[in-house]
Write an enzyme that holds these catalytic residues in place. Structure first.
Site, PDB file in Angstrom:
ATOM      1  N   TRP A   1      34.429  40.267  31.789  1.00  0.00           N
ATOM      2  CA  TRP A   1      34.176  41.053  33.003  1.00  0.00           C
ATOM      3  C   TRP A   1      35.031  42.311  33.018  1.00  0.00           C
ATOM      4  O   TRP A   1      34.552  43.384  33.388  1.00  0.00           O
ATOM      5  CB  TRP A   1      34.405  40.207  34.260  1.00  0.00           C
ATOM      6  CG  TRP A   1      33.559  38.974  34.244  1.00  0.00           C
ATOM      7  CD1 TRP A   1      33.983  37.682  34.267  1.00  0.00           C
ATOM      8  CD2 TRP A   1      32.115  38.913  34.170  1.00  0.00           C
ATOM      9  NE1 TRP A   1      32.913  36.826  34.204  1.00  0.00           N
ATOM     10  CE2 TRP A   1      31.764  37.548  34.141  1.00  0.00           C
ATOM     11  CE3 TRP A   1      31.102  39.868  34.108  1.00  0.00           C
ATOM     12  CZ2 TRP A   1      30.429  37.119  34.071  1.00  0.00           C
ATOM     13  CZ3 TRP A   1      29.777  39.449  34.035  1.00  0.00           C
ATOM     14  CH2 TRP A   1      29.453  38.095  34.019  1.00  0.00           C
TER      15      TRP A   1
ATOM     16  N   ASP B   1      39.079  43.244  40.712  1.00  0.00           N
ATOM     17  CA  ASP B   1      37.888  42.396  40.763  1.00  0.00           C
ATOM     18  C   ASP B   1      38.370  40.975  41.062  1.00  0.00           C
ATOM     19  O   ASP B   1      38.954  40.319  40.201  1.00  0.00           O
ATOM     20  CB  ASP B   1      37.162  42.466  39.407  1.00  0.00           C
ATOM     21  CG  ASP B   1      35.991  41.493  39.316  1.00  0.00           C
ATOM     22  OD1 ASP B   1      35.703  40.797  40.308  1.00  0.00           O
ATOM     23  OD2 ASP B   1      35.365  41.443  38.235  1.00  0.00           O
TER      24      ASP B   1
ATOM     25  N   LYS C   1      31.030  32.733  44.565  1.00  0.00           N
ATOM     26  CA  LYS C   1      31.909  31.668  44.087  1.00  0.00           C
ATOM     27  C   LYS C   1      32.678  31.040  45.253  1.00  0.00           C
ATOM     28  O   LYS C   1      32.390  29.926  45.653  1.00  0.00           O
ATOM     29  CB  LYS C   1      32.831  32.181  43.000  1.00  0.00           C
ATOM     30  CG  LYS C   1      32.023  32.534  41.738  1.00  0.00           C
ATOM     31  CD  LYS C   1      32.767  33.440  40.832  1.00  0.00           C
ATOM     32  CE  LYS C   1      31.881  34.303  39.982  1.00  0.00           C
ATOM     33  NZ  LYS C   1      30.957  33.611  39.122  1.00  0.00           N
TER      34      LYS C   1
HETATM   35  C1  LIG Z   1      35.355  37.900  37.603  1.00  0.00           C
HETATM   36  C2  LIG Z   1      33.917  38.285  37.610  1.00  0.00           C
HETATM   37  N1  LIG Z   1      33.591  39.583  37.733  1.00  0.00           N
HETATM   38  C3  LIG Z   1      32.308  39.987  37.749  1.00  0.00           C
HETATM   39  C4  LIG Z   1      31.275  39.087  37.626  1.00  0.00           C
HETATM   40  C5  LIG Z   1      29.857  39.577  37.628  1.00  0.00           C
HETATM   41  O1  LIG Z   1      29.341  39.354  38.894  1.00  0.00           O
HETATM   42  P1  LIG Z   1      27.834  39.651  39.307  1.00  0.00           P
HETATM   43  O2  LIG Z   1      26.997  38.659  38.584  1.00  0.00           O
HETATM   44  O3  LIG Z   1      27.870  39.451  40.799  1.00  0.00           O
HETATM   45  O4  LIG Z   1      27.522  41.042  38.919  1.00  0.00           O
HETATM   46  C6  LIG Z   1      31.562  37.721  37.520  1.00  0.00           C
HETATM   47  C7  LIG Z   1      30.464  36.737  37.411  1.00  0.00           C
HETATM   48  O5  LIG Z   1      30.652  35.573  37.151  1.00  0.00           O
HETATM   49  C8  LIG Z   1      32.919  37.310  37.508  1.00  0.00           C
HETATM   50  O6  LIG Z   1      33.244  36.016  37.392  1.00  0.00           O
END
Ligand SMILES: Cc1ncc(COP(=O)(O)O)c(C=O)c1O
Length: 354
Positions: free
Chosen positions: A99, A166, A190
């Site tokens: 991520w 994030d 989550k």
């Molecule tokens: C820490 C983190 N950031 C970003 C994301 C991506 O999120 P999204 O699917 O809402 O774009 C996730 C998805 O699991 C994540 O765990």
């Protein structure tokens, strides 16, 4: 049989939240209408958004210097929206996994992107330490919990520049000083609600830093001024998030959930360290309370273990497709009892197969 939901996301939500949400699908607040079929401009829907915002601020001890908005496009859109709004010259990033890497990739479209440290050399199994954040960067970005690898920062770097995080997979899971951040974003699916909404908390002063001309929907100002209703928002996802925040508040807030999350993590990791049949995959000091990654010492026994998990009603324990093994996601709504069921299965497996 009750099912113990260890899914990494979308993930377990409190039963009472699901109950109230399903009632609202049929008859929202005795209006005779479903929440899914009414205007977001109605007074009672605006009240939901206001209440969600107030609860976020209450739970994180934030005052009106901060705005809380609910957007769409997932945390992944924030990977681009953050640099689109705030990367004027250069930005600094910490690379702790998939991520974080995706956030870095998007930043590169907008300007110089400095990766201050990375744990890619060891498959993101630890959190880099001892790096320097350049004082002339527009901001510093990191991921607090690395959902795929099971590493987490629960104390945060001191930054000479605006701090952006994030927190998709550990928001509201432990106490922290939210005022050290200038922007926090989290996909709500989550610890907060269902998929479909992304929460952004930002210091209003940050809006003054926006220099680029840009499409209306990509500008944070649009959504702060429009109070999340410039366009049609994800009403149901925000409603369920509001219910989850109410549940957390009634439980005693972040302090209470931190105790529960610590107890769950201690229970699980002490078994992991004791049990001869399993081993952890990340540095002990960087272990996440939310996602615990582990593998079997003898991978040929996985089918037997998987059968035992199934019989015990344990769901969602498979590791991310990119890393394999197992991942026990222990988000806020997962009970200590569910973790105990998993620990019991691990102990029984050891007795029968060591
Ligand atoms: C820490 C983190 N950031 C970003 C994301 C991506 O999120 P999204 O699917 O809402 O774009 C996730 C998805 O699991 C994540 O765990």
């Amino acid at each position: 049989m009750s099912i113990h939901n260890f899914s990494a996301g979308p993930a377990i939500l409190p039963k009472e939240v699901l109950q109230k949400a399903s009632e609202a699908c049929l008859n929202f607040e005795n209006s005779g209408l479903s929440l899914l079929e009414i205007s977001h401009r109605g007074k009672n829907v605006i009240a939901v958004f206001d209440r969600a915002e107030q609860l976020v601020k209450k739970l994180l001890n934030l005052n009106d210097d901060y705005a809380v908005i609910f957007l769409q496009g997932g945390a992944s859109t924030q990977f681009a929206m953050v640099p689109h709004n705030f990367l004027n010259t250069k930005a600094a990033y910490l690379n702790t996994g998939v991520w974080a890497s995706r956030a870095i990739k998007e930043a590169k479209h907008y300007g110089e992107t400095i990766v201050v440290a990375s744990s890619e050399d060891k498959n993101f199994s630890y959190i880099p330490k001892g790096y320097t954040i350049p004082a002339d960067a527009d901001y510093f970005h990191f991921t607090s919990n690395n959902t795929i690898y099971g590493t987490q920062l629960r104390t945060f770097p001191k930054s000479p520049v605006p701090l952006v995080c994030d927190m998709s997979s550990d928001i509201f899971s432990h106490r922290f000083d939210a005022t050290q951040f200038d922007l926090i974003y989290a996909g709500v699916q989550k610890n907060m609600g269902p998929a479909g909404a992304t929460m952004v908390i930002l210091k209003k002063l940050m809006l003054e830093r926006i220099q680029r001309t840009m499409p209306t929907m990509l500008n944070y100002k649009t959504h702060v001024e429009g109070e999340s209703m410039y366009n049609t928002p994800a009403v149901f996802a925000v409603y369920v998030s509001m219910l989850t925040l109410e549940w957390l508040d009634n439980l005693g807030g972040v302090e209470a959930i931190e105790k529960r999350n610590r107890a769950k993590a201690e229970l699980f990791y002490s078994e992991l360290d004791r049990n001869s049949q399993f081993k952890g995959t990340v540095a002990v000091e960087d272990r996440s309370w939310m996602n615990a990654n582990f593998v079997m010492v003898d991978a040929s026994k996985e089918t037997t273990f998987n059968d035992m998990l199934k019989q015990a009603g344990i769901s969602g324990l498979a590791g991310h497709r990119s890393v394999g093994g197992y991942r026990a996601s222990m988000y806020n709504a997962l009970s200590l009892e569910s973790v105990q069921v998993l620990v019991d299965v691990m102990q029984t497996f050891e007795k029968q197969h060591a």
